[in-house]
Design a protein around this motif. Structure first.
Motif, PDB file in Angstrom:
ATOM      1  N   VAL A 198      41.967  37.364  48.100  1.00 57.05           N
ATOM      2  CA  VAL A 198      40.640  37.955  48.275  1.00 57.05           C
ATOM      3  C   VAL A 198      40.351  38.948  47.153  1.00 57.05           C
ATOM      4  O   VAL A 198      39.308  39.579  47.121  1.00 57.05           O
ATOM      5  CB  VAL A 198      40.487  38.683  49.632  1.00 57.05           C
ATOM      6  N   PHE A 199      41.281  39.092  46.233  1.00 57.07           N
ATOM      7  CA  PHE A 199      41.147  40.042  45.143  1.00 57.07           C
ATOM      8  C   PHE A 199      39.884  39.752  44.322  1.00 57.07           C
ATOM      9  O   PHE A 199      39.682  38.651  43.842  1.00 57.07           O
ATOM     10  CB  PHE A 199      42.379  39.929  44.242  1.00 57.07           C
ATOM     11  N   GLY A 200      39.068  40.749  44.202  1.00 59.09           N
ATOM     12  CA  GLY A 200      37.846  40.554  43.416  1.00 59.09           C
ATOM     13  C   GLY A 200      36.728  39.929  44.226  1.00 59.09           C
ATOM     14  O   GLY A 200      35.611  39.819  43.777  1.00 59.09           O
ATOM     15  N   GLU A 242      38.578  29.909  41.363  1.00 60.30           N
ATOM     16  CA  GLU A 242      38.806  30.664  42.594  1.00 60.30           C
ATOM     17  C   GLU A 242      38.760  29.735  43.794  1.00 60.30           C
ATOM     18  O   GLU A 242      38.014  28.754  43.792  1.00 60.30           O
ATOM     19  CB  GLU A 242      37.739  31.746  42.738  1.00 60.30           C
ATOM     20  N   THR A 243      39.553  30.064  44.818  1.00 64.01           N
ATOM     21  CA  THR A 243      39.579  29.163  45.974  1.00 64.01           C
ATOM     22  C   THR A 243      38.782  29.705  47.171  1.00 64.01           C
ATOM     23  O   THR A 243      38.419  28.940  48.040  1.00 64.01           O
ATOM     24  CB  THR A 243      41.024  28.863  46.431  1.00 64.01           C
ATOM     25  N   ALA A 244      38.528  31.015  47.234  1.00 64.78           N
ATOM     26  CA  ALA A 244      37.769  31.536  48.375  1.00 64.78           C
ATOM     27  C   ALA A 244      36.298  31.158  48.229  1.00 64.78           C
ATOM     28  O   ALA A 244      35.692  31.381  47.180  1.00 64.78           O
ATOM     29  CB  ALA A 244      37.910  33.050  48.459  1.00 64.78           C
ATOM     30  N   ALA A 245      35.740  30.563  49.309  1.00 60.96           N
ATOM     31  CA  ALA A 245      34.368  30.043  49.212  1.00 60.96           C
ATOM     32  C   ALA A 245      33.308  31.121  49.359  1.00 60.96           C
ATOM     33  O   ALA A 245      32.135  30.871  49.145  1.00 60.96           O
ATOM     34  CB  ALA A 245      34.152  28.954  50.250  1.00 60.96           C
ATOM     35  N   ARG A 246      33.719  32.323  49.749  1.00 61.62           N
ATOM     36  CA  ARG A 246      32.772  33.433  49.854  1.00 61.62           C
ATOM     37  C   ARG A 246      33.330  34.637  49.159  1.00 61.62           C
ATOM     38  O   ARG A 246      34.516  34.895  49.294  1.00 61.62           O
ATOM     39  CB  ARG A 246      32.502  33.760  51.320  1.00 61.62           C
ATOM     40  N   ILE A 261      33.771  33.198  29.635  1.00 59.70           N
ATOM     41  CA  ILE A 261      34.962  32.446  30.055  1.00 59.70           C
ATOM     42  C   ILE A 261      34.527  31.449  31.122  1.00 59.70           C
ATOM     43  O   ILE A 261      33.899  31.838  32.115  1.00 59.70           O
ATOM     44  CB  ILE A 261      36.033  33.399  30.649  1.00 59.70           C
ATOM     45  N   PRO A 262      34.829  30.154  30.948  1.00 62.24           N
ATOM     46  CA  PRO A 262      34.437  29.197  31.987  1.00 62.24           C
ATOM     47  C   PRO A 262      35.057  29.583  33.327  1.00 62.24           C
ATOM     48  O   PRO A 262      36.224  29.971  33.371  1.00 62.24           O
ATOM     49  CB  PRO A 262      35.016  27.864  31.489  1.00 62.24           C
ATOM     50  N   ALA A 263      34.272  29.491  34.368  1.00 62.62           N
ATOM     51  CA  ALA A 263      34.759  29.919  35.682  1.00 62.62           C
ATOM     52  C   ALA A 263      34.188  29.009  36.755  1.00 62.62           C
ATOM     53  O   ALA A 263      32.997  28.698  36.736  1.00 62.62           O
ATOM     54  CB  ALA A 263      34.350  31.369  35.941  1.00 62.62           C
ATOM     55  N   VAL A 264      35.046  28.581  37.655  1.00 66.22           N
ATOM     56  CA  VAL A 264      34.616  27.704  38.748  1.00 66.22           C
ATOM     57  C   VAL A 264      34.809  28.483  40.046  1.00 66.22           C
ATOM     58  O   VAL A 264      35.902  28.990  40.314  1.00 66.22           O
ATOM     59  CB  VAL A 264      35.453  26.405  38.776  1.00 66.22           C
ATOM     60  N   SER A 265      33.753  28.570  40.842  1.00 68.29           N
ATOM     61  CA  SER A 265      33.844  29.376  42.061  1.00 68.29           C
ATOM     62  C   SER A 265      34.363  28.551  43.231  1.00 68.29           C
ATOM     63  O   SER A 265      34.255  27.322  43.248  1.00 68.29           O
ATOM     64  CB  SER A 265      32.467  29.942  42.410  1.00 68.29           C
TER      65      SER A 265
END
Ligand SMILES: Nc1ncnc2c1ncn2[C@@H]1O[C@H](COP(=O)(O)OP(=O)(O)OP(=O)(O)O)[C@@H](O)[C@H]1O
Ligand SMILES: O=C(O)C1=C[C@@H](O)[C@@H](O)[C@H](O)C1
Ligand SMILES: [Mg+2]
Length: 457
Positions: A198-200, A242-246, A261-265
């Protein structure tokens, strides 16, 4: 679309964790329904997987089952222990997790790990940019059931990354307490930062600024401007997943994107999983053009629309109309503060002063940060504090209502009167401008509403 995917016969079910059915389960389910796939039954299971999961898997009631990730490891173990009733795909065997089960012609179940498939797709797409092929996975301390499930997930992620030739290190981060413990040495310069914690993400907990190494800018805390000393340091990756959906985008994700930086939520991965579930159930791919539109609509529906701009520019007026047209809930930050304090805005100013108002304003914004689908009209000064901007940005998209200064209302607006509209504008315009995802030149109320709605038509 709805007819095409209609599923009158409830042959498919979603196994949800009873305690969390209102959040994680409901989210995936609502995405599945947004694609037009109806008739998915929900089977609520106990927090203790041993209590109902085996019975559900042994029954032949469903042709397909999608599982809350919470049960992914228990389901994989169950299948491995009952080879006559089912089998694992190679990927699920590797990750030790199952989130989708399909019934074969002979009545047995095949368990796959769809979340892992999607993650592997993402990594394959970005692989050419991952030069050193090392990854750092962030996980939570093993304090709760959810954290334990996440740690299992981290183990699966490591297995997948290894299969793709990416070396991994785990880092335990504690979003509640500053400081990081390191059970294993982290990779020196990881290409990939995989946030399975849940960091960040939890702006409501985290009072410590989050930092990235080699980076001056950081995630602000309360009224503190970013600075580079102290806090929790993370390396700067070439890709963040990131794996947390919220929330829709975490602080880390916002910061990564800000720096290119490419980032996938986790939210994007969850929408892709919903689509993959339907494709698996239907046994055919959804048309790309159709699902791209639906994926965009899912994001637009989930995002809060946050109206920002000078005092008196029309945020409250336009926000109320937008909410009616889009059938969304309307929240006015000033109104929320007044409700919490129990006094009208002008009286709070007069009797308690601006500093008190600003504290209450941040408290009010904190209660909204992780909500979705709202129309939020901010106060004219809500964007001044970095923490307010960070909180509103987690699930929100900012629309700056830019209205000619001469037309701004000043009645009952003590700050605009005391400081003068022109001086306020000079101070605030750079903040509104850098924050705005869209800028709308305010004309008549009707035209302004229409301009905003254009995107949602
Ligand atoms: N596009 C517009 N054209 C003409 N009048 C408008 C327009 N938008 C708002 N108004 C009028 O301007 C006044 C101020 O609007 P409103 O209270 O919505 O501003 P606000 O941005 O919410 O202000 P604050 O920052 O103080 O909360 C109201 O009287 C409203 O009717
Ligand atoms: O511009 C401002 O600083 C303010 C605007 C109002 O909406 C209120 O939020 C409050 O009066 C402060
Ligand atoms: Mg207002």
């Amino acid at each position: 679309m709805a007819e095409l995917l209609d599923n009158d016969d409830p042959r498919f079910a979603f196994a949800a964790l009873k305690e969390y059915a209102a959040n994680s389960g409901a989210l995936l389910r609502s995405h599945i329904e947004a694609f037009g796939f109806s008739g998915l039954e929900t089977v609520e299971l106990d927090v203790n997987a041993a209590k109902g999961l085996g019975t559900l898997l042994a029954s032949k009631r469903y042709a397909g089952l999608v599982l809350d990730r919470y049960y992914a490891h228990a389901a994989a173990k169950w299948l491995a222990a009952h080879p006559t009733l089912g089998r694992l795909t190679e990927r699920a065997a590797r990750s030790g997790a199952v989130d989708l089960l399909l019934r074969e012609g002979d009545g047995t179940l095949t368990g796959d790990d769809l979340a892992q498939e999607i993650l592997e797709d993402v990594l394959r797409t970005h692989a050419p940019n991952l030069t050193c092929r090392t990854a750092l996975i962030l996980v939570d301390p093993p304090a709760s059931d959810a954290a334990a499930a996440q740690r299992e997930r981290a183990r699966s992620l490591r297995a997948s990354l290894r299969a793709l030739g990416i070396e991994t290190a785990l880092r335990v981060v504690d979003a509640n307490r500053p400081g990081i413990s390191l059970p294993e040495a982290p990779a020196a310069e990881p290409d990939l930062l995989l946030n399975a914690s849940v960091f960040g993400t939890d702006a409501v907990f985290s009072d410590e600024p989050l930092f990235c190494e080699r980076c001056e800018a950081a995630i602000p805390s309360e009224n503190v401007e970013p600075k580079s000393a102290g806090g929790q340091r993370l390396p700067e990756p070439r890709l963040l997943v990131e794996t947390a959906a919220r929330p829709l985008r975490s602080h880390l994700l916002i910061e990564a994107r800000r720096r290119g930086i490419p980032a996938v939520s986790g939210f994007e991965l969850e929408v892709a999983r919903a689509r993959a579930v339907i494709e698996a159930f239907l046994g055919r791919p959804l048309r790309n053009c159709v699902s791209a539109t639906i994926e965009r609509d899912i994001r637009l529906e989930a995002e809060n629309i946050v109206l920002i701009g000078m005092p008196g520019c029309g945020k409250t007026t336009i926000g109320k109309i937008l909410a009616q047209r889009l059938m969304r809930r309307f929240v006015d930050v000033d109104e929320l503060v007044a409700q919490h304090v129990g006094k009208f805005k002008a009286r709070i100013y007069r009797e308690e002063g601006e500093a008190f108002f600003r504290e209450k304003e941040t408290e009010a914004i904190r209660t909204l940060a992780l909500k979705t689908g709202l129309i939020i009209s901010t106060g004219g000064g809500s964007c001044l504090r970095p923490v307010n901007r960070a909180l509103l940005g987690l699930n929100g998209r900012f629309i700056w209502l830019k209205r000619p200064l001469a037309k701004l209302a000043t009645r009952d607006r003590p700050i605009a009167i005391a400081r003068g509209v022109a001086a306020l504008y000079e101070e605030r315009a750079p903040i509104y401008s850098s924050l705005a995802d869209r800028t709308i030149e305010v004309s008549s109320i009707d035209e302004t509403v229409r301009a905003i709605l254009g995107e949602h038509a």
